[in-house]
Design an enzyme around this catalytic site. Structure first.
Site, PDB file in Angstrom:
ATOM      1  N   ARG A  30       0.628  -0.949   0.084  1.00 40.49           N
ATOM      2  CA  ARG A  30      -0.173  -0.019   0.022  1.00 40.49           C
ATOM      3  C   ARG A  30       0.527   1.427  -0.473  1.00 40.49           C
ATOM      4  O   ARG A  30       0.260   2.452   0.879  1.00 40.49           O
ATOM      5  CB  ARG A  30      -0.485  -0.609   0.990  1.00 40.49           C
ATOM      6  CG  ARG A  30      -1.773  -1.373   1.318  1.00 40.49           C
ATOM      7  CD  ARG A  30      -2.782  -1.721   0.231  1.00 40.49           C
ATOM      8  NE  ARG A  30      -3.721  -0.110   0.744  1.00 40.49           N
ATOM      9  CZ  ARG A  30      -4.811  -0.482   1.046  1.00 40.49           C
ATOM     10  NH1 ARG A  30      -5.271  -2.076   1.425  1.00 40.49           N
ATOM     11  NH2 ARG A  30      -6.355  -0.191   1.211  1.00 40.49           N
ATOM     12  N   ARG A  34      -2.721   6.946   2.051  1.00 40.60           N
ATOM     13  CA  ARG A  34      -3.256   7.986   2.493  1.00 40.60           C
ATOM     14  C   ARG A  34      -2.012   8.988   3.399  1.00 40.60           C
ATOM     15  O   ARG A  34      -1.679  10.130   3.596  1.00 40.60           O
ATOM     16  CB  ARG A  34      -3.889   8.339   2.974  1.00 40.60           C
ATOM     17  CG  ARG A  34      -5.104   7.876   2.498  1.00 40.60           C
ATOM     18  CD  ARG A  34      -6.691   7.785   3.528  1.00 40.60           C
ATOM     19  NE  ARG A  34      -6.405   6.102   3.287  1.00 40.60           N
ATOM     20  CZ  ARG A  34      -7.314   5.006   4.157  1.00 40.60           C
ATOM     21  NH1 ARG A  34      -8.218   5.634   4.623  1.00 40.60           N
ATOM     22  NH2 ARG A  34      -6.472   4.133   4.661  1.00 40.60           N
ATOM     23  N   ARG A  43      -6.100  12.300  -4.759  1.00 38.02           N
ATOM     24  CA  ARG A  43      -7.288  11.623  -4.090  1.00 38.02           C
ATOM     25  C   ARG A  43      -8.984  12.866  -4.782  1.00 38.02           C
ATOM     26  O   ARG A  43      -9.742  12.393  -4.540  1.00 38.02           O
ATOM     27  CB  ARG A  43      -7.328  10.942  -2.572  1.00 38.02           C
ATOM     28  CG  ARG A  43      -8.457  10.780  -2.089  1.00 38.02           C
ATOM     29  CD  ARG A  43      -8.793   9.365  -2.935  1.00 38.02           C
ATOM     30  NE  ARG A  43     -10.258   8.697  -1.979  1.00 38.02           N
ATOM     31  CZ  ARG A  43     -10.810   8.873  -2.099  1.00 38.02           C
ATOM     32  NH1 ARG A  43     -11.393  10.006  -3.275  1.00 38.02           N
ATOM     33  NH2 ARG A  43     -12.434   8.603  -1.526  1.00 38.02           N
ATOM     34  N   ASP A  80      -7.337  -1.157  -6.855  1.00 43.98           N
ATOM     35  CA  ASP A  80      -7.951  -1.942  -5.799  1.00 43.98           C
ATOM     36  C   ASP A  80      -8.510  -3.593  -6.190  1.00 43.98           C
ATOM     37  O   ASP A  80      -8.915  -3.235  -6.929  1.00 43.98           O
ATOM     38  CB  ASP A  80      -9.137  -0.942  -5.032  1.00 43.98           C
ATOM     39  CG  ASP A  80      -9.842  -1.396  -3.751  1.00 43.98           C
ATOM     40  OD1 ASP A  80      -8.582  -0.959  -2.403  1.00 43.98           O
ATOM     41  OD2 ASP A  80     -10.774  -2.239  -3.448  1.00 43.98           O
ATOM     42  N   TYR A 155     -15.775 -10.040   0.794  1.00 43.47           N
ATOM     43  CA  TYR A 155     -16.615  -8.468   0.656  1.00 43.47           C
ATOM     44  C   TYR A 155     -17.704  -8.432   0.033  1.00 43.47           C
ATOM     45  O   TYR A 155     -18.613  -7.691  -0.135  1.00 43.47           O
ATOM     46  CB  TYR A 155     -15.407  -7.554   0.335  1.00 43.47           C
ATOM     47  CG  TYR A 155     -14.105  -7.270   1.241  1.00 43.47           C
ATOM     48  CD1 TYR A 155     -13.937  -6.046   1.761  1.00 43.47           C
ATOM     49  CD2 TYR A 155     -12.736  -7.664   0.772  1.00 43.47           C
ATOM     50  CE1 TYR A 155     -13.196  -6.207   2.926  1.00 43.47           C
ATOM     51  CE2 TYR A 155     -11.714  -8.096   1.521  1.00 43.47           C
ATOM     52  CZ  TYR A 155     -11.866  -6.602   2.398  1.00 43.47           C
ATOM     53  OH  TYR A 155     -10.804  -6.215   3.341  1.00 43.47           O
TER      54      TYR A 155
HETATM   55  O1  CP3 Z   1      -0.518   1.466  -2.998  1.00 43.77           O
HETATM   56  C1  CP3 Z   1      -0.624   0.464  -3.308  1.00 43.77           C
HETATM   57  O2  CP3 Z   1      -0.353  -0.759  -3.305  1.00 43.77           O
HETATM   58  C2  CP3 Z   1      -0.900   0.152  -4.647  1.00 43.77           C
HETATM   59  C3  CP3 Z   1      -2.819   0.128  -4.360  1.00 43.77           C
HETATM   60  C4  CP3 Z   1      -3.745  -0.575  -3.748  1.00 43.77           C
HETATM   61  C5  CP3 Z   1      -5.427  -0.006  -2.870  1.00 43.77           C
HETATM   62  N1  CP3 Z   1      -5.541  -0.623  -2.737  1.00 43.77           N
HETATM   63  C6  CP3 Z   1      -5.297   0.993  -2.674  1.00 43.77           C
HETATM   64  C7  CP3 Z   1      -6.399   1.428  -1.777  1.00 43.77           C
HETATM   65  C8  CP3 Z   1      -4.172  -2.381  -3.470  1.00 43.77           C
HETATM   66  C9  CP3 Z   1      -2.477  -3.005  -3.708  1.00 43.77           C
HETATM   67  C10 CP3 Z   1      -5.258  -2.278  -2.565  1.00 43.77           C
HETATM   68  C11 CP3 Z   1      -5.057  -4.104  -1.988  1.00 43.77           C
HETATM   69  C12 CP3 Z   1      -6.223  -3.874  -1.082  1.00 43.77           C
HETATM   70  N2  CP3 Z   1      -7.488  -3.468  -1.072  1.00 43.77           N
HETATM   71  C13 CP3 Z   1      -6.250  -5.382  -0.257  1.00 43.77           C
HETATM   72  C14 CP3 Z   1      -5.305  -6.271   0.302  1.00 43.77           C
HETATM   73  C15 CP3 Z   1      -4.346  -4.990   0.902  1.00 43.77           C
HETATM   74  C16 CP3 Z   1      -4.653  -5.006   1.857  1.00 43.77           C
HETATM   75  O3  CP3 Z   1      -4.753  -4.781   2.829  1.00 43.77           O
HETATM   76  O4  CP3 Z   1      -5.359  -6.938   3.064  1.00 43.77           O
HETATM   77  C17 CP3 Z   1      -7.800  -4.871   0.169  1.00 43.77           C
HETATM   78  C18 CP3 Z   1      -8.728  -5.864   1.345  1.00 43.77           C
HETATM   79  C19 CP3 Z   1      -8.185  -4.052  -0.306  1.00 43.77           C
HETATM   80  C20 CP3 Z   1      -9.615  -3.467   0.254  1.00 43.77           C
HETATM   81  C21 CP3 Z   1      -9.883  -2.269   0.791  1.00 43.77           C
HETATM   82  N3  CP3 Z   1      -9.884  -0.987  -0.680  1.00 43.77           N
HETATM   83  C22 CP3 Z   1      -9.968  -1.943   1.323  1.00 43.77           C
HETATM   84  C23 CP3 Z   1     -10.427  -2.421   2.749  1.00 43.77           C
HETATM   85  C24 CP3 Z   1     -10.217  -0.378   2.026  1.00 43.77           C
HETATM   86  C25 CP3 Z   1     -10.396   0.506   3.315  1.00 43.77           C
HETATM   87  C26 CP3 Z   1      -9.940   0.703   4.184  1.00 43.77           C
HETATM   88  C27 CP3 Z   1      -7.963   1.315   4.205  1.00 43.77           C
HETATM   89  O5  CP3 Z   1      -6.906   0.790   3.480  1.00 43.77           O
HETATM   90  O6  CP3 Z   1      -8.492   2.794   3.208  1.00 43.77           O
HETATM   91  C28 CP3 Z   1      -9.762  -0.053   0.650  1.00 43.77           C
HETATM   92  C29 CP3 Z   1      -9.402   1.757  -0.079  1.00 43.77           C
HETATM   93  C30 CP3 Z   1      -8.014   1.899  -0.694  1.00 43.77           C
HETATM   94  N4  CP3 Z   1      -7.706   1.171  -1.411  1.00 43.77           N
HETATM   95  C31 CP3 Z   1      -7.486   2.972  -0.043  1.00 43.77           C
HETATM   96  C32 CP3 Z   1      -6.240   2.656  -1.054  1.00 43.77           C
HETATM   97  C33 CP3 Z   1      -4.776   4.153  -0.945  1.00 43.77           C
HETATM   98  C34 CP3 Z   1      -7.896   4.439   0.929  1.00 43.77           C
HETATM   99  C35 CP3 Z   1      -9.048   5.212  -0.135  1.00 43.77           C
HETATM  100  C36 CP3 Z   1      -8.788   6.424  -0.370  1.00 43.77           C
HETATM  101  O7  CP3 Z   1      -7.863   6.472  -0.931  1.00 43.77           O
HETATM  102  O8  CP3 Z   1      -9.816   7.005   0.044  1.00 43.77           O
END
Ligand code: CP3
Length: 348
Positions: A30, A34, A43, A80, A155
């Site tokens: 990740r 943020r 964003r 994502d 999910y």
């Molecule tokens: O930089 C990177 O790694 C690439 C982008 C990436 C995101 N999500 C962007 C994101 C990757 C590889 C993911 C994978 C992801 N998404 C997973 C597997 C990894 C892990 O952490 O277990 C999962 C379970 C998700 C589902 C998901 N997406 C959740 C549960 C959430 C909310 C929690 C959180 O971290 O905010 C997201 C949103 C998300 N995905 C954000 C980002 C940058 C934040 C949202 C925002 O910027 O408003």
């Protein structure tokens, strides 16, 4: 993946493929997100989170942001894991501060999913990869990814994250036929999605099985091992020898079976996996990735540096990619990330 590029020119890809290096290459799960002020700025401009994922110019920009700040060895596609349910036609929203919200899938709802739509719907993601590849230095590895079917299904069925993803575990037990059909749809969608990512320039892909924990051995074999194995095999029928990193978070004692059955090149280890146990339990030539606790990075200082060095020393006998044991948390100070990268690179 471009077969004409020698892995030696890309240290991180080299490590995935089994070449041990004096200091491990590093990327951070990740890494675009943020904790970076420049990410928050883009964003805000993008509108919704999915709009950001589907706008190639902006998604490419945030993919590259962490590499401008830190000496990382890889870029990971900004997208994502939940773009697959979105592409299948399920309603997916990202609520600020709340995480993803999906319309929970029912056995009856399965018929409305549109597997044929997936690759077309995700065309902007492939364009993002093409743009990033064009801008990326030749020694940097480009990582694509998808969520593994079980994790995505948790999910889709639950409608949101939860501490134990119990809704999906109960669904899998009470509705075995519907559950198997859902996994089949996700396996096929993931194969098409990953093959297109390789064709668009990904050097390696990671399978995020973030919810591999909390499963008994029978459920783990059915929900985790089998679908991940089918994806690796399915991708490799179209992209021979496609490099794959598997990350079954919390798989613990079931890691050796996962590695053996799936054929992944490298294994992501969560931070609860002891280094010594991993070394004893896993094939000696297997490449491992991990496994610093993200909260050690948030807290920073001497404890972080000592633990990072302990992990590097512990995995010195096998190919190793330095990473966290799970995603970086938004409150992490940028200066701590800078310092971690310096330490991993051997800087004082
Ligand atoms: O930089 C990177 O790694 C690439 C982008 C990436 C995101 N999500 C962007 C994101 C990757 C590889 C993911 C994978 C992801 N998404 C997973 C597997 C990894 C892990 O952490 O277990 C999962 C379970 C998700 C589902 C998901 N997406 C959740 C549960 C959430 C909310 C929690 C959180 O971290 O905010 C997201 C949103 C998300 N995905 C954000 C980002 C940058 C934040 C949202 C925002 O910027 O408003």
């Amino acid at each position: 993946m471009d077969p004409t590029v020698s892995p030696v020119t890309k240290p991180l890809l080299g490590a995935v493929l089994g070449t041990r290096q004096a200091r491990p290459p590093i990327w951070i799960m990740r890494q675009a997100g943020r904790y970076l002020p420049e990410y928050r700025a883009v964003r805000e401009k993008a509108g919704s989170f999915l709009d950001l994922c589907y706008t190639p110019a902006l998604a490419a920009e945030v993919t590259l942001q962490p590499l401008r700040r830190f000496e990382l060895d890889a870029a990971i596609l900004f997208s994502d894991i939940l773009v697959i349910p979105d592409a299948l036609g399920q309603s997916v929203r990202f609520e600020t501060g709340e995480g993803p919200v999906l319309e929970p899938m029912t056995p009856e709802g399965l018929g409305t999913l549109r597997p044929d739509n997936v690759v077309d719907h995700l065309a902007p993601v492939f364009e993002t990869l093409e743009r990033v590849k064009a801008d990326l230095a030749p020694d940097k590895t480009l990582i694509g990814f998808c969520g593994s079917p079980w994790t995505v299904a948790t999910y889709m069925i639950g409608g949101h994250g939860s501490p134990d993803q119990a809704a999906a575990r109960v669904f899998a037990l009470q509705e075995p036929e519907a559950f198997a059909r859902l996994i089949d749809v996700l396996v096929e969608a993931s194969i098409g999605y990953l093959v297109a990512q390789f064709r668009a320039g990904a050097d390696v892909v990671q399978l995020f099985e973030s919810w591999a924990l909390n499963l008994d051995e029978e459920a783990f074999a059915a929900c985790v091992i089998d679908p991940n194995r089918r994806i690796v095999e399915g991708v490799r029928t179209q992209i021979p020898d496609a490099p794959v990193i598997g990350f079954p978070r919390g798989a613990a004692a079931m890691l050796p079976a996962y590695v053996q059955a799936t054929g992944v090149n490298a294994l992501g280890l969560d931070f609860s996996m002891p280094v010594g146990f991993a070394n004893r339990a896993l094939p000696p030539a297997l490449s491992v990735q991990g496994n610093l606790d993200p909260l050690r990075l948030l807290a920073g200082g001497a404890q972080m540096e000592a633990r990072a060095e302990a992990i590097i020393a512990g995995f010195a006998g096998r190919p190793h990619i330095f990473n966290l044991g799970h995603g970086i948390v938004p409150e992490t100070p940028v200066a701590h990330v800078e310092r971690l990268v310096q330490v991993v690179k051997g800087g004082r």
